[in-house]
Design an enzyme around this catalytic site. Sequence first.
Site, PDB file in Angstrom:
ATOM      1  N   SER A 538       0.847  -1.194   0.000  1.00  6.15           N
ATOM      2  CA  SER A 538       0.000   0.000   0.000  1.00  6.15           C
ATOM      3  C   SER A 538       0.890   1.255   0.000  1.00  6.15           C
ATOM      4  O   SER A 538       1.659   1.459  -0.923  1.00  6.15           O
ATOM      5  CB  SER A 538      -0.959  -0.044   1.193  1.00  6.15           C
ATOM      6  OG  SER A 538      -2.027   0.858   1.018  1.00  6.15           O
ATOM      7  N   ASP A 623      -9.799  -3.769  -5.303  1.00 10.72           N
ATOM      8  CA  ASP A 623      -9.193  -2.964  -4.240  1.00 10.72           C
ATOM      9  C   ASP A 623      -9.849  -1.586  -4.191  1.00 10.72           C
ATOM     10  O   ASP A 623      -9.914  -0.877  -5.186  1.00 10.72           O
ATOM     11  CB  ASP A 623      -7.692  -2.814  -4.512  1.00 10.72           C
ATOM     12  CG  ASP A 623      -6.923  -2.341  -3.291  1.00 10.72           C
ATOM     13  OD1 ASP A 623      -7.460  -1.501  -2.547  1.00 10.72           O
ATOM     14  OD2 ASP A 623      -5.800  -2.819  -3.087  1.00 10.72           O
ATOM     15  N   HIS A 658      -8.240  -4.920  -1.230  1.00 11.92           N
ATOM     16  CA  HIS A 658      -6.990  -4.423  -0.652  1.00 11.92           C
ATOM     17  C   HIS A 658      -6.350  -5.425   0.308  1.00 11.92           C
ATOM     18  O   HIS A 658      -5.133  -5.512   0.407  1.00 11.92           O
ATOM     19  CB  HIS A 658      -7.276  -3.107   0.087  1.00 11.92           C
ATOM     20  CG  HIS A 658      -6.058  -2.299   0.380  1.00 11.92           C
ATOM     21  ND1 HIS A 658      -5.281  -1.718  -0.604  1.00 11.92           N
ATOM     22  CD2 HIS A 658      -5.472  -1.954   1.555  1.00 11.92           C
ATOM     23  CE1 HIS A 658      -4.288  -1.052  -0.050  1.00 11.92           C
ATOM     24  NE2 HIS A 658      -4.371  -1.176   1.254  1.00 11.92           N
TER      25      HIS A 658
END
Length: 686
Positions: A538, A623, A658
């Site tokens: 991320s 995501d 995610h």
Amino acid sequence: MSETVKAPIATIKPTILEKHGDKRTDNYFWLNQRENPEVIDYLNKENDYYNAMTASTKQFQSDLFEEMKARIKEDDASVPYLYNGYFYITRFETGKDYPIYSRKKGSLEENEEILFDCNELAKGHSYFQLGGMSISPDNKFATFGTDIVGRRIFTIQVKNLQTGEILSDKIENVTGSSVWANDNQTIFYTRKDLVTLRSDKVFKHKIGAVENDDVLVFHEKDETFDVSVSKEKSRKYIVILSSSTLTTEFQILPADKPDDKFKVFQKRTRGLEYGISHFGDSFYIVTNKDKAENFKLMKTPENATSKDNWIDVIPHRTDVLLEDIEIFKDYLVVEERSNGLHKIRIMPWSGKGEYYLPFESETYTAFTTTNVDFDTEILRYSYQSMATPSSVIDFNMKTKTKEVKKEQQVLGGKFDKNNYIEERIWATANDGTKIPISVVYKKGLKKDGSNPFLLYAYGSYGASMDAYFSSARLSLLDRGFVYAIAHIRGGEELGRHWYEDGKLLKKKNTFTDFIDCSKFVIAEKFTSPEHLYAEGGSAGGLLMGAIVNMEPQLYHGVIAQVPFVDVISTMLDDSIPLTTGEYDEWGNPNVKKYYDYMKSYSPYDNVVSQDYPNMYVSTGLHDSQVQYWEPAKWVAKLRALKTDKNILFLDTNMDAGHGGASGRFEALKEVAKEFSFLLDLEKIKI
């Protein structure tokens, strides 16, 4: 790995993007069309390429998965906690991927009542998550949220716990969490904007009513704020929290009066952050008021909550970060951080005999866990270190005795924490700042530069990446890897200034800190560039993208999970989830100085013709935080420009978001992919 398969080449379709008179050409802008068959075809071709190139390692991946799975106790259960007359338990059964939530009335000897068996609920879905379970005060009903896509958009339903019936109430497009008023009939929940996925509205729902009858209680119109709703531990108040990176605002409502109006606790003031805890006739407030950068504790009467009434309880300290508090009838428990390490401070309300829990390691994590009861002398906390499995401990604050309720079991009979060495070392950054690194490795390791070394970091949002235990990690350590976490600026490990020095126009400190940590472990002969690997996800994936542009020769391989790499385009698109709420973290590129600074480090914008390390990049089609097209565009551009013959993989989970796969063991398959990538590069096959 196979050398005969050709990598897919994404079609170049130039799009000119202009801002502040500056023109950027984005050849792969078209990849953001999620519904376009050509986009799906490209992602599938990348997956096919990854699978073909790693065909020779598939058995090794499978073996690694089984090895890691074998260390995990399959028929496991959480430590029960008592709440409102019931013991609540989360448990897993052998061979099943999802948790079972249950409770027992009054005693652990009573019969088990299964609340939710997620294995049943997940049937027919490639992704499943249950979240936000909330029990009514009379113990008769439970609200719960389900997500079957992985985009963190939930549907709330209500279960009658006496009959087992799922009621007709169905509330869609929500965060999943909900809070009961004390009338056992009213719940408050938060709804998401379907475009940005920002949590922006609080609604009130009466059980049995249709969704269209729900009452809008609060609409957070400022796009830089998210909103949430919860209940105080005292159960006296329901609270709405509006929060941005730098500012918070609470509203409170007596839980006995769900149809009254919420009252603002202290109106938002830019830069003022505070959190509230109700106790007796007062609220205790953790806040940065009066320039308390590391936060302090204040209190105020419950009927006079504006900041003019707040008085100090624990004053601000420049060398101690006050992170959180836990309130009990006879004790105040304070969670602090000093010199990068957790401290738990016990303070009797009587004012006599305060003390700290003793911790000896320098690579540990300790934090309070489930403490839902006011009237108890028992504090429940968790402890783990890089070499010590996670344990849940009940500590008697009066007698100072502790009982380990559970220590994570590492099955297989081979694990002994005494076989590993853990230490904290300090690198010196280019500006002289000392950066702590938590390291673990197997005994007998020689510091001769030949050891494979995996360096992990995050470095954003003030999120501290603390030293933790991982049974899966043993598959690397036992094969000679050193594993380390670099506590770089942008986190909050060394106090609030550590965060402030790694964001906005100081963001590059995050990247140079990681590079300096890399150079340090090489200089200390832990490893060498031929054996050094980097990993981040991320915002940590942004870190990976930055370091491979800046110092690619330092690393033999890099793992970038769901990487945030297209910084400018994302931050200019306010329809993308999270964007507007992130201006205080990265800056607003609609302002030229932030645009120019972002452009100077944005990984996608700074890919050049040079050699890059071997790279494994992963993402999820659904995501909601880092859109799949960021890594897809980045990989496409790297393929076109890089001058080496090193590996470059894009691995897209076409069913997940995610957080990756949803099943308990499915996630280990993703870890096995990453580990096999590293071990194959090291030519370790066993």
